[in-house]
Design an enzyme around this catalytic site. Structure first.
Site, PDB file in Angstrom:
ATOM      1  N   GLU A   1      -1.234  -1.224  -4.958  1.00  0.00           N
ATOM      2  CA  GLU A   1      -2.483  -0.513  -5.210  1.00  0.00           C
ATOM      3  C   GLU A   1      -2.205   0.665  -6.136  1.00  0.00           C
ATOM      4  O   GLU A   1      -1.215   1.368  -5.985  1.00  0.00           O
ATOM      5  CB  GLU A   1      -3.087  -0.022  -3.894  1.00  0.00           C
TER       6      GLU A   1
ATOM      7  N   ASP B   1       0.871  -1.174   0.000  1.00  0.00           N
ATOM      8  CA  ASP B   1       0.000   0.000   0.000  1.00  0.00           C
ATOM      9  C   ASP B   1       0.907   1.222   0.000  1.00  0.00           C
ATOM     10  O   ASP B   1       1.472   1.585   1.030  1.00  0.00           O
ATOM     11  CB  ASP B   1      -0.905  -0.010   1.237  1.00  0.00           C
TER      12      ASP B   1
ATOM     13  N   ASP C   1      -2.394   0.800   7.293  1.00  0.00           N
ATOM     14  CA  ASP C   1      -1.705   0.669   6.008  1.00  0.00           C
ATOM     15  C   ASP C   1      -1.275  -0.779   5.763  1.00  0.00           C
ATOM     16  O   ASP C   1      -1.317  -1.262   4.630  1.00  0.00           O
ATOM     17  CB  ASP C   1      -0.494   1.609   5.949  1.00  0.00           C
TER      18      ASP C   1
END
Length: 172
Positions: free
Chosen positions: A70, A7, A142
């Site tokens: 992502e 992430d 996260d």
């Protein structure tokens, strides 16, 4: 097979590693690479270096076979989006430098895969990650997102393998 989910973030880059054994998923590790300081240009390079070195250390320690990152969404703050894009570049570079293939997923695709709804709340995503990885303790939000990205990639790889096997059987 081990899957690394990432992430991206300039201040906090979440990471999570899962093991995939057929349909079973198992938590291996998760964490957050944290940087500090302002985002002026001189400091930015140092922060990107911290992210690269931290992610490279994770890859070296846990030996993932594949990785997933992502995709960045564009928001109202163009400068913030650009800086996030640079952190995302590090998230793509570190696995590529280690010879690891990297998948990319939009946030809504991750949520749809993990929760079943593309606009799920963070709490719903964290709940479903806990369901799929029993006993997991998140290092932070996260790292929970990173584990969701790893789960998404694992499911997509399993689906792709199933389609290939089905096509081979149809040819035989």
């Amino acid at each position: 097979m081990r899957v690394l989910g990432i992430d991206p973030g300039l201040r906090n880059m979440g990471w999570g590693v899962i093991a995939v054994d057929g349909p079973r998923l198992r938590h291996v590790a998760n964490g957050v690479i944290r940087t500090s300081g302002s985002s002026d240009s001189g400091d930015l390079a140092a922060r990107l270096l911290v992210l690269f070195q931290g992610l490279s250390a994770v890859i070296s320690e846990y030996g993932p076979d594949v990785a997933a990152v992502e995709q960045t969404f564009v928001n109202k703050d163009a400068v913030g989006t650009l800086k996030l894009g640079q952190a995302r570049g590090i998230a793509l570079l570190a696995p590529a430098a280690a010879g690891i293939t990297v998948g990319e997923y939009a946030p809504n695709a991750v949520k749809k895969t993990v929760v079943g709804v593309g606009h799920a709340a963070k709490e719903q995503v964290q709940h479903m990650v806990r369901v799929q990885l029993p006993g997991v303790q998140f290092d932070g939000p996260d790292s929970a997102d990173a584990l969701a990205i790893a789960i998404c990639h694992a499911h997509h790889l399993q689906g792709r393998a199933l389609r290939v096997a089905t096509m081979r059987q149809g040819v035989a």
